[in-house]
Design a protein around this motif. Structure first.
Motif, PDB file in Angstrom:
ATOM      1  N   VAL A   1      38.063  58.001  60.562  1.00 30.91           N
ATOM      2  CA  VAL A   1      39.010  56.899  60.336  1.00 30.91           C
ATOM      3  C   VAL A   1      40.283  57.510  59.759  1.00 30.91           C
ATOM      4  O   VAL A   1      40.216  58.241  58.767  1.00 30.91           O
ATOM      5  CB  VAL A   1      38.428  55.855  59.347  1.00 30.91           C
ATOM      6  N   ILE A   2      41.405  57.222  60.383  1.00 27.95           N
ATOM      7  CA  ILE A   2      42.695  57.741  59.881  1.00 27.95           C
ATOM      8  C   ILE A   2      43.412  56.633  59.122  1.00 27.95           C
ATOM      9  O   ILE A   2      43.688  55.568  59.687  1.00 27.95           O
ATOM     10  CB  ILE A   2      43.567  58.244  61.054  1.00 27.95           C
ATOM     11  N   GLY A   3      43.717  56.904  57.850  1.00 28.31           N
ATOM     12  CA  GLY A   3      44.451  55.929  57.027  1.00 28.31           C
ATOM     13  C   GLY A   3      43.535  55.240  56.036  1.00 28.31           C
ATOM     14  O   GLY A   3      42.631  54.502  56.431  1.00 28.31           O
TER      15      GLY A   3
ATOM     16  N   VAL B   1      42.061  54.325  63.988  1.00 30.30           N
ATOM     17  CA  VAL B   1      43.365  54.640  63.423  1.00 30.30           C
ATOM     18  C   VAL B   1      43.895  53.388  62.716  1.00 30.30           C
ATOM     19  O   VAL B   1      43.965  52.321  63.318  1.00 30.30           O
ATOM     20  CB  VAL B   1      44.328  55.076  64.564  1.00 30.30           C
ATOM     21  N   ALA B   2      44.239  53.539  61.437  1.00 29.43           N
ATOM     22  CA  ALA B   2      44.767  52.400  60.650  1.00 29.43           C
ATOM     23  C   ALA B   2      45.941  52.898  59.810  1.00 29.43           C
ATOM     24  O   ALA B   2      45.871  52.948  58.587  1.00 29.43           O
ATOM     25  CB  ALA B   2      43.671  51.820  59.766  1.00 29.43           C
ATOM     26  N   PRO B   3      47.041  53.297  60.469  1.00 28.63           N
ATOM     27  CA  PRO B   3      48.127  53.963  59.740  1.00 28.63           C
ATOM     28  C   PRO B   3      49.182  53.026  59.182  1.00 28.63           C
ATOM     29  O   PRO B   3      50.201  53.501  58.660  1.00 28.63           O
ATOM     30  CB  PRO B   3      48.739  54.855  60.828  1.00 28.63           C
TER      31      PRO B   3
ATOM     32  N   ASP C   1      44.233  64.556  53.409  1.00 36.12           N
ATOM     33  CA  ASP C   1      45.127  65.256  54.326  1.00 36.12           C
ATOM     34  C   ASP C   1      45.727  64.188  55.248  1.00 36.12           C
ATOM     35  O   ASP C   1      45.300  63.032  55.230  1.00 36.12           O
ATOM     36  CB  ASP C   1      44.327  66.282  55.148  1.00 36.12           C
ATOM     37  N   ALA C   2      46.696  64.611  56.051  1.00 40.72           N
ATOM     38  CA  ALA C   2      47.265  63.675  57.035  1.00 40.72           C
ATOM     39  C   ALA C   2      46.865  64.123  58.426  1.00 40.72           C
ATOM     40  O   ALA C   2      46.792  65.334  58.692  1.00 40.72           O
ATOM     41  CB  ALA C   2      48.787  63.664  56.909  1.00 40.72           C
ATOM     42  N   ALA C   3      46.597  63.165  59.314  1.00 37.14           N
ATOM     43  CA  ALA C   3      46.362  63.503  60.719  1.00 37.14           C
ATOM     44  C   ALA C   3      47.715  63.782  61.351  1.00 37.14           C
ATOM     45  O   ALA C   3      48.650  62.994  61.177  1.00 37.14           O
ATOM     46  CB  ALA C   3      45.678  62.330  61.415  1.00 37.14           C
TER      47      ALA C   3
ATOM     48  N   PRO D   1      48.809  37.379  61.594  1.00 37.80           N
ATOM     49  CA  PRO D   1      49.949  38.026  60.938  1.00 37.80           C
ATOM     50  C   PRO D   1      49.567  39.415  60.439  1.00 37.80           C
ATOM     51  O   PRO D   1      48.386  39.733  60.299  1.00 37.80           O
ATOM     52  CB  PRO D   1      50.242  37.102  59.754  1.00 37.80           C
ATOM     53  N   LYS D   2      50.572  40.235  60.184  1.00 37.50           N
ATOM     54  CA  LYS D   2      50.325  41.567  59.627  1.00 37.50           C
ATOM     55  C   LYS D   2      50.110  41.389  58.131  1.00 37.50           C
ATOM     56  O   LYS D   2      51.067  41.349  57.351  1.00 37.50           O
ATOM     57  CB  LYS D   2      51.523  42.487  59.901  1.00 37.50           C
ATOM     58  N   SER D   3      48.851  41.244  57.752  1.00 36.47           N
ATOM     59  CA  SER D   3      48.516  41.011  56.345  1.00 36.47           C
ATOM     60  C   SER D   3      47.294  41.832  55.977  1.00 36.47           C
ATOM     61  O   SER D   3      46.562  42.315  56.852  1.00 36.47           O
ATOM     62  CB  SER D   3      48.209  39.525  56.112  1.00 36.47           C
TER      63      SER D   3
ATOM     64  N   SER E   1      44.168  40.096  57.200  1.00 42.05           N
ATOM     65  CA  SER E   1      43.959  40.314  58.640  1.00 42.05           C
ATOM     66  C   SER E   1      43.372  41.704  58.870  1.00 42.05           C
ATOM     67  O   SER E   1      42.419  41.879  59.640  1.00 42.05           O
ATOM     68  CB  SER E   1      45.277  40.224  59.408  1.00 42.05           C
ATOM     69  N   ALA E   2      43.957  42.717  58.200  1.00 40.50           N
ATOM     70  CA  ALA E   2      43.505  44.106  58.398  1.00 40.50           C
ATOM     71  C   ALA E   2      42.033  44.242  58.018  1.00 40.50           C
ATOM     72  O   ALA E   2      41.250  44.897  58.714  1.00 40.50           O
ATOM     73  CB  ALA E   2      44.358  45.055  57.557  1.00 40.50           C
ATOM     74  N   ASN E   3      41.646  43.589  56.929  1.00 42.94           N
ATOM     75  CA  ASN E   3      40.266  43.631  56.435  1.00 42.94           C
ATOM     76  C   ASN E   3      39.314  42.950  57.421  1.00 42.94           C
ATOM     77  O   ASN E   3      38.237  43.474  57.749  1.00 42.94           O
ATOM     78  CB  ASN E   3      40.252  42.943  55.060  1.00 42.94           C
TER      79      ASN E   3
HETATM   80  C1  LIG Z   1      55.570  42.963  49.175  1.00 41.66           C
HETATM   81  C2  LIG Z   1      54.324  42.755  50.006  1.00 41.66           C
HETATM   82  C3  LIG Z   1      53.441  41.738  49.665  1.00 41.66           C
HETATM   83  C4  LIG Z   1      52.295  41.542  50.437  1.00 41.66           C
HETATM   84  N1  LIG Z   1      51.435  40.514  50.089  1.00 41.66           N
HETATM   85  C5  LIG Z   1      50.323  40.305  50.824  1.00 41.66           C
HETATM   86  C6  LIG Z   1      49.433  39.242  50.471  1.00 41.66           C
HETATM   87  O1  LIG Z   1      49.646  38.512  49.509  1.00 41.66           O
HETATM   88  N2  LIG Z   1      48.314  39.079  51.219  1.00 41.66           N
HETATM   89  C7  LIG Z   1      48.041  39.879  52.291  1.00 41.66           C
HETATM   90  O2  LIG Z   1      46.996  39.664  52.931  1.00 41.66           O
HETATM   91  N3  LIG Z   1      48.876  40.873  52.662  1.00 41.66           N
HETATM   92  C8  LIG Z   1      49.999  41.123  51.954  1.00 41.66           C
HETATM   93  N4  LIG Z   1      50.845  42.146  52.291  1.00 41.66           N
HETATM   94  C9  LIG Z   1      50.582  42.928  53.528  1.00 41.66           C
HETATM   95  C10 LIG Z   1      49.555  44.042  53.346  1.00 41.66           C
HETATM   96  O3  LIG Z   1      49.866  44.875  52.265  1.00 41.66           O
HETATM   97  C11 LIG Z   1      49.467  44.871  54.631  1.00 41.66           C
HETATM   98  O4  LIG Z   1      49.340  43.981  55.715  1.00 41.66           O
HETATM   99  C12 LIG Z   1      48.260  45.804  54.612  1.00 41.66           C
HETATM  100  O5  LIG Z   1      48.443  46.789  53.624  1.00 41.66           O
HETATM  101  C13 LIG Z   1      48.040  46.428  55.979  1.00 41.66           C
HETATM  102  O6  LIG Z   1      46.952  47.318  55.940  1.00 41.66           O
HETATM  103  P1  LIG Z   1      46.948  48.619  56.862  1.00 41.66           P
HETATM  104  O7  LIG Z   1      45.645  49.283  56.635  1.00 41.66           O
HETATM  105  O8  LIG Z   1      47.350  48.283  58.234  1.00 41.66           O
HETATM  106  O9  LIG Z   1      48.127  49.527  56.269  1.00 41.66           O
HETATM  107  P2  LIG Z   1      48.224  50.211  54.836  1.00 41.66           P
HETATM  108  O10 LIG Z   1      47.488  49.423  53.820  1.00 41.66           O
HETATM  109  O11 LIG Z   1      49.665  50.490  54.600  1.00 41.66           O
HETATM  110  O12 LIG Z   1      47.474  51.583  55.005  1.00 41.66           O
HETATM  111  C14 LIG Z   1      47.923  52.576  55.877  1.00 41.66           C
HETATM  112  C15 LIG Z   1      47.436  53.913  55.336  1.00 41.66           C
HETATM  113  O13 LIG Z   1      47.501  54.879  56.365  1.00 41.66           O
HETATM  114  C16 LIG Z   1      47.899  56.097  55.789  1.00 41.66           C
HETATM  115  N5  LIG Z   1      48.436  56.947  56.855  1.00 41.66           N
HETATM  116  C17 LIG Z   1      49.536  56.747  57.620  1.00 41.66           C
HETATM  117  N6  LIG Z   1      49.686  57.748  58.502  1.00 41.66           N
HETATM  118  C18 LIG Z   1      48.647  58.582  58.308  1.00 41.66           C
HETATM  119  C19 LIG Z   1      48.252  59.820  58.900  1.00 41.66           C
HETATM  120  N7  LIG Z   1      48.988  60.395  59.871  1.00 41.66           N
HETATM  121  N8  LIG Z   1      47.125  60.431  58.468  1.00 41.66           N
HETATM  122  C20 LIG Z   1      46.387  59.870  57.471  1.00 41.66           C
HETATM  123  N9  LIG Z   1      46.723  58.704  56.861  1.00 41.66           N
HETATM  124  C21 LIG Z   1      47.835  58.081  57.269  1.00 41.66           C
HETATM  125  C22 LIG Z   1      48.915  55.690  54.733  1.00 41.66           C
HETATM  126  O14 LIG Z   1      49.078  56.712  53.753  1.00 41.66           O
HETATM  127  C23 LIG Z   1      48.286  54.419  54.182  1.00 41.66           C
HETATM  128  O15 LIG Z   1      47.452  54.688  53.065  1.00 41.66           O
HETATM  129  C24 LIG Z   1      52.012  42.383  51.541  1.00 41.66           C
HETATM  130  C25 LIG Z   1      52.916  43.408  51.870  1.00 41.66           C
HETATM  131  C26 LIG Z   1      54.057  43.589  51.119  1.00 41.66           C
HETATM  132  C27 LIG Z   1      55.011  44.711  51.489  1.00 41.66           C
END
Ligand SMILES: Cc1cc2nc3c(=O)[nH]c(=O)nc-3n(C[C@H](O)[C@H](O)[C@H](O)COP(=O)(O)OP(=O)(O)OC[C@H]3O[C@@H](n4cnc5c(N)ncnc54)[C@H](O)[C@@H]3O)c2cc1C
Length: 424
Positions: free
Chosen positions: A36-38, A131-133, A104-106, A326-328, A331-333
């Protein structure tokens, strides 16, 4: 002749049953490997749920040791929550859920060889990759707004040092100053969050800098929860927040970090503190690996979150084209859990379940006034579509809203334990 004991026979039956559900494991070949990346919300949830199944070797690749949640980071900007209280150590996933956390980073993916290349040079083989970046901020989309400019005009859209910087700037701003928020075009991470930010910073100003103003320069003509926000702004912060939509200001063309100014088609706005939230795309690794289409986001099969461009690689979270979702964080969970079951079905033969997709967001208008929405979705015709929806309404009593704000605090604890691993 072999003398079969009851225990051996029992073991054989158990082994046969296991073979039916988890062929790789039972045949003693090797446990399937999932990478899993991210290690943000989508990736941590996915790794945790796969780890708990105990039938696969799960590795999580993430450069940071901890994750700072974006949700509730607007409370930090208002001085209502410390950053430490929003920070989670990824080692819990290793200690409690059997996940190998690789710091590390992918940097590259090789789908043909099924290998992930890491920044440190290691190559990680996989049977299945997810992939969840998250997002990439489009530096350069607004003239003059690059990473150096973000050190003066923070985006604070990836929580951490940027949130601390913006908080410090707000704290040192003189009473009577203008705080400008540049709100991004759709689609972007957390549609109500720029407006929640305006609300909570207004709450802070009301207590400590009551002559200050907030100006939102928007790349859009309408926004999520608009009626609820505008109602709250007139009730809690009359005259303090002004919202200028795209139809009034035109395109947001450039910033001048030295002068703290934002240039639109018709006008230049000078700020005391400027929060510039640029346009967004899928995390860079997803774009580099050919998982994103021309929109910059990743199309997926909504039943399995398998990429439609690179089958065999799953994508979850903000990086996907999520249809009505929505991107939240919620949703991601929710996507990550559906994806975990799809990966387990593909690798271990465990039963397939239809995905249960859900989103519920809590949004603060003031510390004791919040609204929530709860939406169920279904995967239909290759798209994620809304099925049922609840949202709070304008005109509700203060008591109703106080209860929602109280529920939000409980939700945060339960949700982060679910994502980053709590009691299992
Ligand atoms: C101000 C603000 C308020 C918010 N409030 C809410 C809320 O109230 N409720 C809600 O549901 N959502 C909320 N959100 C949205 C929520 O934070 C995002 O939708 C959520 O974090 C998305 O999850 P994700 O796993 O896609 O991305 P992220 O949580 O950002 O995780 C991505 C991860 O991938 C890693 N990554 C990236 N590239 C690589 C790579 N090449 N190799 C390894 N790792 C990598 C990053 O370091 C990061 O840790 C809010 C967002 C903001 C900005």
């Amino acid at each position: 002749m072999t003398d079969w004991t009851r225990r051996q026979v029992g073991g054989l039956i158990a082994g046969t049953l296991l073979a039916a559900t988890a062929p790789h494991v039972a045949r003693g070949i090797v446990r399937p490997k999932v990478v899993v990346i991210g290690g943000g919300i989508g990736g941590a949830t996915l790794a945790r749920y796969l780890g708990d199944m105990k039938t696969m070797d799960v590795s999580l690749v993430e450069p940071n040791a901890t994750h700072v949640t974006c949700f509730f980071s607007n409370l930090h900007l208002a001085g209502l929550r410390s950053l430490a209280s929003l920070t989670f150590d990824l080692r819990t996933l290793a200690n409690r859920h059997g996940v190998s956390v690789i710091r590390d980073a992918a940097v590259a993916l090789d789908p043909a060889a099924r290998v992930v290349e890491l920044g440190g040079g290691a190559k990680l083989p996989y049977d299945r990759l997810a992939v969840a970046p998250g997002i990439t901020l489009e530096f350069g989309a607004i003239g003059g707004y690059d990473e150096a400019a973000a050190e003066r005009m923070p985006h604070a859209w990836i929580a951490g040092p940027q949130s601390v910087l913006l908080r410090r700037q707000l704290e040192s701003m003189e009473d009577g100053g203008l705080f400008v928020i540049v709100a991004p075009p759709n689609p972007f991470r957390c549609p109500p969050a720029p407006y929640e930010r305006a609300s909570l910073v207004a709450y802070y100003f009301k207590q400590f800098k009551p002559r200050s103003k907030i100006l939102i320069l928007d790349a859009k003509d309408k926004f999520s929860g608009q009626e609820l926000f505008q109602d709250a702004w007139s009730r809690h912060y009359p005259g303090m927040i002004e919202w200028l939509p795209a139809q009034f200001i035109g395109k947001i063309k450039a910033v001048d970090p030295a002068a703290f100014s934002v240039v639109t088609e018709g006008q230049t706005f000078k700020a005391a503190v400027a929060n510039v939230i640029p346009p967004q795309k899928a995390g860079l690794i997803a774009q580099k690996a050919g998982l994103a289409d021309a929109t910059g986001w990743c199309p997926v099969d909504p039943a399995t979150f398998d990429s439609t461009l690179q089958p065999g690689i799953h994508v979850v979270g903000d990086a996907i084209i999520g249809g009505d979702m929505p991107k939240s964080a919620f949703s991601a969970n929710s996507q990550a859990k559906a994806c975990a079951f799809a990966i387990a079905a593909a690798l271990t033969g465990s039963p397939r379940f239809p995905p249960h997709l859900f989103n519920s967001c809590y949004t603060f208008l003031a510390p004791d006034d919040a609204f929530t929405n709860a939406i169920t979705f279904a995967a239909e015709d290759g798209k994620i579509k809304t099925k049922e929806m609840f949202i709070n309404k304008v005109g509700e009593s203060a008591e109703v809203r106080r209860k929602v704000a109280h529920q939000a605090i409980g939700w945060y604890s339960a949700f982060t334990a679910d994502v980053f691993g709590g009691a299992s």
